[in-house]
Structures are given as C-alpha cells and as structure tokens.
Design a protein around this motif. Structure first.
Motif: not given
Length: 708
Positions: A186-194, A196-214
């Motif tokens: 997990i510590k080796k995950i780099p900065n990854i561009p988002e 997903l669109s802002d619309k989908v992230v806001e609608e589903y209240k998603f965290s980013n990919w790295q935080d979700s894996i963590t």
C-alpha cells in the motif's frame, strides 16, 4: 480511439514490480506467492480479505464465550515446558496467567504444541504483564488460548489492529505475514490521477482509488471490508469502467465504417430457400432475421449476439443470415468449437441447401480432418479463390493458413468456447467481417453487459411451432429399476433414449458410475436391443457411426458423456436420462435436457441423483423440475455458481473480476457504460485510460488491446 494501444504509464511501474521488493519476501516465499496470488505488488493489493474481525470487541475474561476472539491484559504466574530431551511434536507447553485488575481471580492458560518451544522463554517470564489476543476456548472448565495471535507488552498494544482483515491462507504463509506485506505494498501506491467524473464521485460519495484500496485492507469498522461497503463499491465501479472501456475499444477495433457494400444482391437465393423449407419460421425468428439482415446491409460492421434457449431454432436463423450475407457474392463461415458439432451442422446445412443447389464445405483441423490431404488442400484453395460461399468448421477457419476471397459474415456457435481474441482474429480475415455469435445458454443481462458489452443482442424466446414442454422427473438412484422398466416400455413404442454419465472411467476419489460400465450394464439388461456408446476418447469415425446408428433408429439407446451437450439434433429422441445429476451445473443439465423435445412428440427428462443432496444440489434439481425457461435457469445458475462458471473457461478469462459482485453491483453497469463513453471522448492524452486499463489488465480484452 479505435487505434488506441494500451501502454502502462511510467508512474505506475512500481505497482508491477516484483514482490522481492517487499521486506520479508525471499525466493522461497516468492515462489509461493507467485503461484497463489501473483508475481507483482498489484496482485497483492487485489488479494482481498474474506472477512474482518474486531479484536477489541471482547476484553473481559468474565464475559467471554467459547470460540470468540479476546484481547486482554494478564500476568504470567507459571511456565510449564518439558525438558528439551523429552520433547516431541505432541508435547504441550502451558503458560498459566491470571487476568489483571478486577479479573485477578480468573485464570487463562496459554497453550503451545510441538517440540520447538525454546523461544517461548524469551516471550514469557514469571511476573511479566502482557497483552494477549487470540481465540478463547473453554477446556475442562478452564479458559485457554492455543497459539495466540498476538503476545505484546502494554506499550506495544497499538500494534494490534482494532479491526483486522482475515485473508485466505495457503501452506507457507500466515495472517500476520500477508497483512504485513500487503501494507508494505500500500505504501508503494503512487499518486494516481482520478479517472472518474466529478459527477459520479459526488453522486456516490466515492473516495479515491488509493484510499479505497487502503480501507479494504485496513478497515476502521467491520462494515468497511464487506461486499456492500462504499470502498468495495468504488473499486467495483472502477473495474466495471475498465471492462466497459475495453468492450467499446474492442468493438471499435472490429467495427469499420463506410463498408464498400456491393450493389449486387441476389434475393432469389433467399426466396428459393424459404420455399424449400419443410416448416414455417416463428414470428420471433422472423423478427431476429430482420434485425440481422438490417445490420448485414448497413454501412457499419455488425457485432451481434444471438441468444436463444435450447431448441429455439437458432441454426436456421444463422443459416438464413449467412444466405443474406452471401447474396452479394461474398463468403460466410460458421465457426464451432468441436468436430461433433461441426459435422452435425455440416450435415444439417447441406440437407437444407441441397434443394437450392448451393454447395457447403467442411473444414476441420489437419489431425482431425475427415478428408484426405489432397481433398483438404482442394477445399482450402476453393475457399481462397471464392469458389465456395458457405463454409463450416472448427478453429481451423481462423488458422493463418486459411485465406478468404471476400468474407462478409462469421457466425460463431457456442460462443462460451471462444474468447474475444478468436472473435477479433476472424474479423482480420477480410476487410469487413460482420460477427454473429450464438449461445444456447441464455446469459443474464448483467453478465451479458460485462462479458459482451461490445455487442448488440437479439433474443429468440419462442419455441418452434408444435414443440411440447419437456416433463422433468427427479428420482433417487435407488429407483433405477423403475426407470429401466419404463425405458423398456418406451422402446417397444418406438422411443429413442439418451443415457448420460459424467465420467469415462472410474475415479478413485469420486464415486461416479463410469460410462463404459453403464454401457456394459445396459447391454446385459437389454440383450435384444442395440445400444450405442459415445465419449470424447473415441475417434471421429467411431463417434459418427454411433450417433448415426442412433439417429436412424438402428440403436435405441445412446449412452454418452457430455460430448452430446450441444449440436446433436435427433428429433426422434424423446427421453433423456442423466445419471448423477447432482454433479452437474444447472445450465449443463438444461443443455442436455434440450437434446430431447425437438419434435412435436411428448418428451421427458429423468434426473437421477446418487446420494443425499446438499442444499445447492437440491436447489438446482428443484429449479430444473419447475421450469424449462433457460433465462430463469441462467439467472439461478449465476447465483449458485458465479460468472466464471456460467460463461465457461474462455469467457470467464474475459471477466476475472476481483471486486465486482454482479448481484450487488449490476445497477452500476449502465452508469459505468456512460462514464466509459465520456472518458473515451474526453481523455485526449489517454493517460487516465491507460492507467485504469493497466491496473485492471488481467482480462482477455485488455490483453488483446495491449497487443495492438
């Protein structure tokens, strides 16, 4: 976008580095991990816990129950270990402790088995106060923990996770090791561009990919790691998005705009063929033919799936589609997975085309060919020169040795035996090849959208005129004598009977009746009746002879393995006996049952089960008895067996899902589809798409895209 080739961005190279870069992983551990999990850090990140436990839910020795996890503070009172010279692997080392504070009167024994316990002296010392965490057991009135998970001093208490994920284990690894190396990953995950669109992230209240894996690997509460958690949902959406993008890209790879359609169209072929048919098409069949005809003559390449239940008349629809395709002088192929099915289709199509004087050829692999080398070369040359228009065969049709004059339609039967790679390869055989794939196993909508999102879908759900429902009976093996007596009566009345067994020879591990043994038994039971035998280890000539003898009624019973599951079309066969039915999947039994009921005669299927049925087997057989609707059966099969089993080996490789549960996440599919279209349109430098598809690269479609 159709020419996009997937390339792994440099910033995520670290996710695909060797597990040797993780502390504690040497060559020996690497071999274990490669075999069970995979060779890269990304494989570790995708190795998901099966559940999580709250280690601090129980902290009191007063209220703990047998089998529960407890974490508590105790004082070491006594240490009992055998002298080394007396030790063996069955020796018990016992550390007697008592709870602290208000629990000082409650004893807790710490138990270790085995002779190599010298290290315990460094952990336990009389008078020491320690934190213990593990499974509590009540044994002979005393509380104990056998081989505790954690033994720490008070100032090390923070090393025990409050909510701890539990991973599937295999020989050579334990929970602590897996947890440790995953958290290093997990510590080796780099900065990854988002992506997903802002619309989908806001609608589903998603965290980013790295935080979700963590969060999946380090849950803050029990719900975080569950299938319906928001973090799992986010990752499932990402996986669906990767799936839908790859499907759209594959479709773009296959589809071509502005096909140079010929103005020449010999509609007389179709008219003559319709007049020659000894039966009428159903309304449903005509609708599907028109859908396909429209696509074939459109200016964009067709990529379509034809779903139809067993016995619904897909073959005739496919043949009419082939005739529409060749009406402009081009060629059409019917690609099937096995020689038996190829021969069956060849004979059927040849008989249907004879009245209109149209030639059809059969091409099998070199080692399986029924033709001499000279005859086979002549067929290959005629295909290359365009002298034959209708071609039927196996994988040989995709071979690099085979060229076509002008291939315009490829019909792929039993699509679950072929992958997206084979679909793509056949389209490269000519400039504009329409694709029609057929399945006799109806596929649930959610599964069709993920495995075949690159296709339009036509459905035949109406049986040919005059067909009767198949009566299904579920009986224990102990009633086999009653079945045999019924068979005897039916044979006297002219019935032809299939008898299906699962194995060719006796297995030492699974108590199944072998097909050879059952064949011998039935020959002895019916001494005056000819019986045929068919299985996969026979050569082509033996198999064809056995099936033909059954077809013409020379033999009355065909004893077989599941090689007759598809393609064997014998209208006079009216009874199907399936032995050890509890060993088969729902869709497989439904396919086998579909070998009968192919005329206007009353037909039946007898499912014999050998032992006490477990709940899943009972559910399967109950469903089959209650319905012959293949679409209902496929939905239930998806629930009982999962997508990989339902689709078959080729297609399950196409959707080797890590995060998606189609029962929980199917509502996300259309949203992911829309998001995929938008991302393909707006990701101009392809960086987001390349990152996403590289992370989820372990599926056949994405691997094909990476190959260019």
């Amino acid at each position: 976008m159709s020419n996009l080739i997937i390339k792994r961005p440099e910033n995520i190279f670290g996710l695909f580095s060797s597990l040797l870069n993780i502390n504690g992983v040497g060559e020996k551990k690497l071999r274990l991990l490669e075999k069970k999990i995979g060779p890269y850090i990304i494989n570790l990140l995708f190795y998901l816990p099966i559940k999580s436990i709250n280690r601090f839910k129980n902290t009191s020795l007063k209220n703990i129950n047998h089998g529960e996890i407890i974490t508590c503070e105790v004082e070491v009172i006594e240490i009992n270990m055998q002298p080394y010279k007396f030790r063996n692997k069955n020796n018990i080392s016992r550390i007697i402790t008592f709870g602290l504070d208000e629990e000082k009167s409650i004893r807790l024994d710490i138990i270790y088995f085995g002779k190599n316990t010298q290290y315990l002296k460094n952990i336990y010392k009389v008078g020491n106060k320690i934190i213990i965490s593990g499974k509590f057991e009540s044994f002979n009135g005393l509380g104990q923990i056998v081989h505790p998970d954690y033994v720490l001093t008070d100032n090390q208490r923070g090393q025990i996770p409050k909510i701890e994920p539990v991973y599937p284990l295999f020989l050579g690894v334990n929970q602590k090791f897996i947890y440790k190396i995953i958290n290093q990953s997990i510590k080796k995950i780099p900065n990854i561009p988002e992506w997903l669109s802002d619309k989908v992230v806001e609608e589903y209240k998603f965290s980013n990919w790295q935080d979700s894996i963590t969060k999946l690997h380090n849950p803050e509460n029990i719900a975080d790691a569950e299938l319906n958690s928001i973090y799992r949902k986010r990752l499932a959406f990402d996986e669906l998005l990767a799936n839908q993008i790859s499907m759209l890209l594959i479709k773009n790879k296959i589809s071509k705009i502005n096909r140079n359609l010929s103005s020449k169209n010999n509609s007389q072929i179709i008219e003559k063929f319709y007049k020659s048919l000894p039966f009428k098409l159903t309304k449903n069949q005509i609708e599907v033919v028109n859908e396909i005809k429209k696509d074939i003559h459109d200016d964009k390449t067709m990529v379509r799936m034809l779903q139809g239940d067993v016995g619904s008349g897909k073959t005739i629809v496919a043949l009419i589609s082939m005739l529409h395709a060749i009406s402009d002088g081009s060629q059409s192929v019917l690609l099937v997975p096995t020689e038996i099915l190829a021969l069956q289709h060849y004979n059927t199509v040849k008989n249907l085309l004879t009245p209109i004087n149209m030639e059809v050829v059969l091409l099998l692999g070199e080692s399986r060919s029924i033709h001499s080398k000279k005859e086979r070369m002549e067929i290959i040359n005629n295909i290359a020169e365009g002298n034959v228009k209708v071609i039927i065969g196996t994988h040989a049709l995709i071979s690099k040795k085979i060229t076509y004059k002008n291939l315009s339609l490829a019909v792929i039967d039993e699509q679950h035996r072929f992958g997206v790679k084979q679909r793509y390869e056949i389209t490269q055989k000519s400039t504009n090849v329409n694709i029609l794939v057929m399945t006799a196993t109806p596929i649930p909508r959610s599964l069709a959208l993920t495995a075949y999102g690159d296709m339009d879908i036509s459905i035949i759900n109406e049986k040919p005129i005059g067909r009767q429902p198949i009566k299904t009976y579920v009986l224990p093996q102990s009633k086999i004598n009653e079945v045999l007596l019924s068979m005897e009566r039916a044979i006297k009345n002219g019935a032809l009977i299939y008898w299906v067994c699962p194995l060719i020879e006796e297995s030492e591990n699974i108590d199944l009746i072998a097909v050879n043994e059952r064949f011998d038994f039935l020959i002895n039971y019916f001494p005056n009746i000819e019986i045929s035998l068919v299985h996969g280890k026979q050569n082509q000539i033996e198999r064809e002879k056995a099936i033909n003898n059954f077809k013409i009624g020379k033999s009355k019973v065909l004893v077989a393995t599941t090689v007759i599951e598809v393609g064997v079309d014998i209208p006079d066969a009216t009874i199907m006996v399936i032995e050890c039915a509890e060993r088969f999947g729902l869709s497989q039994i439904h396919q086998l049952r579909g070998r009968v009921g192919r005329s206007n005669k009353e037909s039946s299927c007898i499912l014999l089960y050998k032992s006490q049925l477990n709940p899943i087997a009972h559910s399967r057989l109950k469903i089959l008895k209650e319905t012959d609707d293949g679409f209902k059966i496929s939905e239930n099969d998806l629930i009982l067996r999962g997508p990989g089993e339902v689709l078959g080996s080729k297609q399950s490789g196409n959707i080797d899902f890590k995060f998606i549960d189609l029962h929980l996440h199917s509502d996300l599919i259309p949203v992911a589809r829309d998001e995929a279209v938008n991302l393909l349109k707006n990701d101009n430098d392809h960086k987001k798409i390349n990152t996403l598809l590289s992370i989820f690269e372990n599926n056949e479609a994405i691997k094909l895209l990476k190959g260019g």
